[in-house]
Structure formats: C-alpha cells, structure tokens
Scaffold this motif. Structure first.
Motif, PDB file in Angstrom:
ATOM      1  N   PHE A  77       0.809  -1.213   0.000  1.00 33.44           N
ATOM      2  CA  PHE A  77       0.000   0.000   0.000  1.00 33.44           C
ATOM      3  C   PHE A  77       0.847   1.270   0.000  1.00 33.44           C
ATOM      4  N   GLY A  78       2.010   1.222   0.623  1.00 36.48           N
ATOM      5  CA  GLY A  78       2.899   2.384   0.601  1.00 36.48           C
ATOM      6  C   GLY A  78       3.417   2.708  -0.783  1.00 36.48           C
ATOM      7  N   THR A  79       3.683   1.683  -1.568  1.00 34.49           N
ATOM      8  CA  THR A  79       4.174   1.934  -2.924  1.00 34.49           C
ATOM      9  C   THR A  79       3.044   2.224  -3.897  1.00 34.49           C
ATOM     10  N   LEU A  80       1.917   1.536  -3.763  1.00 32.06           N
ATOM     11  CA  LEU A  80       0.809   1.801  -4.677  1.00 32.06           C
ATOM     12  C   LEU A  80       0.255   3.219  -4.523  1.00 32.06           C
ATOM     13  N   ALA A  81       0.401   3.790  -3.346  1.00 26.82           N
ATOM     14  CA  ALA A  81      -0.060   5.161  -3.144  1.00 26.82           C
ATOM     15  C   ALA A  81       0.775   6.161  -3.937  1.00 26.82           C
ATOM     16  N   PHE A  82       1.995   5.776  -4.304  1.00 27.47           N
ATOM     17  CA  PHE A  82       2.866   6.720  -5.007  1.00 27.47           C
ATOM     18  C   PHE A  82       3.373   6.175  -6.335  1.00 27.47           C
ATOM     19  N   VAL A  83       2.569   5.325  -6.986  1.00 20.42           N
ATOM     20  CA  VAL A  83       2.921   4.848  -8.324  1.00 20.42           C
ATOM     21  C   VAL A  83       2.810   6.001  -9.318  1.00 20.42           C
ATOM     22  N   HIS A  84       1.838   6.852  -9.124  1.00 19.50           N
ATOM     23  CA  HIS A  84       1.707   8.028  -9.982  1.00 19.50           C
ATOM     24  C   HIS A  84       1.093   9.177  -9.199  1.00 19.50           C
ATOM     25  N   VAL A  85       1.242  10.352  -9.756  1.00 15.90           N
ATOM     26  CA  VAL A  85       0.647  11.543  -9.181  1.00 15.90           C
ATOM     27  C   VAL A  85      -0.077  12.284 -10.297  1.00 15.90           C
ATOM     28  N   GLY A  86      -1.237  12.806  -9.975  1.00 15.75           N
ATOM     29  CA  GLY A  86      -1.995  13.620 -10.915  1.00 15.75           C
ATOM     30  C   GLY A  86      -2.131  15.024 -10.366  1.00 15.75           C
ATOM     31  N   VAL A  87      -1.902  16.015 -11.221  1.00 15.42           N
ATOM     32  CA  VAL A  87      -2.011  17.417 -10.825  1.00 15.42           C
ATOM     33  C   VAL A  87      -3.037  18.071 -11.733  1.00 15.42           C
ATOM     34  N   ARG A  88      -3.946  18.833 -11.137  1.00 15.25           N
ATOM     35  CA  ARG A  88      -4.980  19.528 -11.905  1.00 15.25           C
ATOM     36  C   ARG A  88      -5.025  20.974 -11.444  1.00 15.25           C
ATOM     37  N   ILE A  89      -5.071  21.877 -12.413  1.00 16.05           N
ATOM     38  CA  ILE A  89      -5.190  23.307 -12.110  1.00 16.05           C
ATOM     39  C   ILE A  89      -6.464  23.803 -12.765  1.00 16.05           C
ATOM     40  N   ASP A  90      -7.327  24.431 -11.962  1.00 14.16           N
ATOM     41  CA  ASP A  90      -8.510  25.076 -12.526  1.00 14.16           C
ATOM     42  C   ASP A  90      -8.506  26.540 -12.105  1.00 14.16           C
ATOM     43  N   GLU A  91      -9.619  27.199 -12.195  1.00 20.43           N
ATOM     44  CA  GLU A  91      -9.677  28.634 -11.896  1.00 20.43           C
ATOM     45  C   GLU A  91      -9.443  28.944 -10.421  1.00 20.43           C
ATOM     46  N   GLU A  92      -9.700  27.979  -9.527  1.00 20.56           N
ATOM     47  CA  GLU A  92      -9.653  28.242  -8.098  1.00 20.56           C
ATOM     48  C   GLU A  92      -8.487  27.611  -7.358  1.00 20.56           C
ATOM     49  N   CYS A  93      -8.032  26.445  -7.811  1.00 21.90           N
ATOM     50  CA  CYS A  93      -7.046  25.735  -7.003  1.00 21.90           C
ATOM     51  C   CYS A  93      -6.157  24.823  -7.843  1.00 21.90           C
ATOM     52  N   LEU A  94      -5.115  24.349  -7.184  1.00 23.08           N
ATOM     53  CA  LEU A  94      -4.254  23.300  -7.707  1.00 23.08           C
ATOM     54  C   LEU A  94      -4.515  22.087  -6.827  1.00 23.08           C
ATOM     55  N   GLU A  95      -4.804  20.959  -7.464  1.00 26.42           N
ATOM     56  CA  GLU A  95      -5.089  19.746  -6.716  1.00 26.42           C
ATOM     57  C   GLU A  95      -4.095  18.665  -7.104  1.00 26.42           C
ATOM     58  N   ARG A  97      -3.254  14.615  -6.518  1.00 27.05           N
ATOM     59  CA  ARG A  97      -3.814  13.338  -6.080  1.00 27.05           C
ATOM     60  C   ARG A  97      -2.795  12.247  -6.359  1.00 27.05           C
ATOM     61  N   CYS A  98      -2.568  11.410  -5.388  1.00 21.05           N
ATOM     62  CA  CYS A  98      -1.562  10.351  -5.508  1.00 21.05           C
ATOM     63  C   CYS A  98      -2.219   8.989  -5.633  1.00 21.05           C
ATOM     64  N   GLY A  99      -1.591   8.120  -6.398  1.00 23.13           N
ATOM     65  CA  GLY A  99      -2.019   6.736  -6.493  1.00 23.13           C
ATOM     66  C   GLY A  99      -3.347   6.544  -7.189  1.00 23.13           C
ATOM     67  N   HIS A 100      -3.841   5.326  -7.125  1.00 24.63           N
ATOM     68  CA  HIS A 100      -5.058   4.970  -7.833  1.00 24.63           C
ATOM     69  C   HIS A 100      -6.326   5.427  -7.132  1.00 24.63           C
ATOM     70  N   ILE A 101      -6.279   5.602  -5.843  1.00 27.13           N
ATOM     71  CA  ILE A 101      -7.474   6.066  -5.138  1.00 27.13           C
ATOM     72  C   ILE A 101      -7.395   7.549  -4.778  1.00 27.13           C
ATOM     73  N   GLY A 102      -6.318   8.199  -5.162  1.00 29.94           N
ATOM     74  CA  GLY A 102      -6.212   9.639  -4.971  1.00 29.94           C
ATOM     75  C   GLY A 102      -5.863  10.076  -3.568  1.00 29.94           C
ATOM     76  N   VAL A 103      -5.258   9.197  -2.789  1.00 27.63           N
ATOM     77  CA  VAL A 103      -4.896   9.533  -1.422  1.00 27.63           C
ATOM     78  C   VAL A 103      -3.411   9.264  -1.249  1.00 27.63           C
ATOM     79  N   PRO A 104      -2.629  10.127  -0.698  1.00 29.25           N
ATOM     80  CA  PRO A 104      -2.999  11.421  -0.136  1.00 29.25           C
ATOM     81  C   PRO A 104      -3.339  12.431  -1.224  1.00 29.25           C
ATOM     82  N   ARG A 105      -4.131  13.391  -0.837  1.00 23.16           N
ATOM     83  CA  ARG A 105      -4.601  14.438  -1.735  1.00 23.16           C
ATOM     84  C   ARG A 105      -4.330  15.791  -1.083  1.00 23.16           C
ATOM     85  N   ARG A 106      -3.954  16.745  -1.899  1.00 20.46           N
ATOM     86  CA  ARG A 106      -3.757  18.102  -1.377  1.00 20.46           C
ATOM     87  C   ARG A 106      -4.392  19.083  -2.335  1.00 20.46           C
ATOM     88  N   ARG A 107      -5.176  19.990  -1.788  1.00 19.08           N
ATOM     89  CA  ARG A 107      -5.848  21.031  -2.553  1.00 19.08           C
ATOM     90  C   ARG A 107      -5.309  22.373  -2.081  1.00 19.08           C
TER      91      ARG A 107
END
Length: 187
Positions: A77-95, A97-107
């Motif tokens: 679970f420690g490695t699957l959480a950081f297999v990939h990271v997704g970054v999204r920028i919209d008009e209000e925030c940068l989000e 999301r890590c791993g396949h379930i998006g946790v940990p997540r930072r907005r």
C-alpha cells in the motif's frame, strides 16, 4: 478541455491562459516492482500460516506470520499510493492526487500561491526518498520519480514541490493567474 481565444497578441494570450484548465501526471514504474515484493511478503505470510511444520513453537510462527503480513502490507500500500501523481489546475485551485485512489490528496487554493517556478530536475535524493515528503528547510513535496517538477511559493513562506510532466505549462498558467489575482499588477 481548454477553450482557446481567437484574439491575437499578449492580451489574447493572457485571456487564454486565465481560462485554461491544466492537468498533468507523472508515473514511476519502479514502484510496481516494490508492490510486487510486498505482495510476495503477504503470500509468504499466508503460506507460513497455512502450511507450517514449525517445531520451535507457536510464538515464533505467529511473529513470522505477523511480520510478513505487516511488511507486505506496508510495502504494497505504501508503494501503490505513489505509483503516480496527478495534478490539476482550474480557476480556483491546484489539486494533487496520488495513487489509484487519490490519497494522499492536497488542494491548494490559488489565492495562497505567490509564484510558481519550474524545477528542471527534482530527485528523490533531494527530498529523502519517494512519496509525500517534508523537510524544514525546503518545504513539502510529492516526489514519484526523478525529473521535472513544479515549485509553488506559498503565502506562508513555504514551498510545495511536485514532480509532474510538462511542468513548464503549469508554471505559465499559474504565473498568469497569480499576476491577475493581485490588484495593481498588469496581466
């Protein structure tokens, strides 16, 4: 996803940048190997629990089974959480999301960002390994692989770094939005 303006010149480019949504991703395939090792540890724990002929006692068997399960779950679970990271920028925030379930997540609200910089080479060695990292002198980072990254300068004086492909585009969009959100500054 992006609607481009037909206007020409700097004003048209600024309008396009301010209305753009951006998303990027970074992947580390080495993490899959570590996840497989974690799954193997869990399988070993199951094998020990089911087919044990240990004569040294139940305590030693129990410690081995629990140890294999714990090590396997942490690795898996420690490695699957950081297999990939997704970054999204919209008009209000940068989000982020890590791993396949998006946790940990930072907005991060864009109102908390002073500036953004492109980092051509972010390495796990700089941050003490892969994953969600914190270093008092550097700030916080999400590092899933070696390579280019995005560095946010926050209002509270801290930095937030994330490794992501095409980070230069994200920096361009974030800088335009930071300039536009501050009164008295030209776009």
């Amino acid at each position: 996803m992006t609607e481009h303006s037909r206007q020409q010149g700097p004003a048209g480019q600024a309008a396009t940048t301010l209305s753009e949504r951006w998303s990027g991703r970074a992947t580390n395939r080495v993490q899959w190997l570590l996840a497989a090792v974690g799954a193997a540890c869990i399988a070993l724990g199951v094998e020990l629990a089911v087919d044990s002929t240990w004569t040294s006692g139940v305590a030693a068997l129990l410690m081995s089974v629990i140890g294999c399960f714990a090590a396997g779950l942490l690795m898996l679970f420690g490695t699957l959480a950081f297999v990939h990271v997704g970054v999204r920028i919209d008009e209000e925030c940068l989000e982020v999301r890590c791993g396949h379930i998006g946790v940990p997540r930072r907005r991060i609200p864009l109102s908390h960002v002073i500036d953004a910089d492109f980092a051509p080479r972010v390495t796990p060695h700089q941050w003490g390994g892969w994953g969600y990292r914190w270093r008092p002198e550097k700030g916080t980072a999400v590092v899933v692989r070696r390579g280019e990254g995005l560095v946010l300068r926050m209002l509270d004086g801290r930095d937030f770094t994330v490794t992501v492909d095409d980070a230069e585009s994200a920096v361009r969009i974030l800088r335009a939005r930071c300039r536009a959100s501050r009164p008295g500054r030209a776009v």
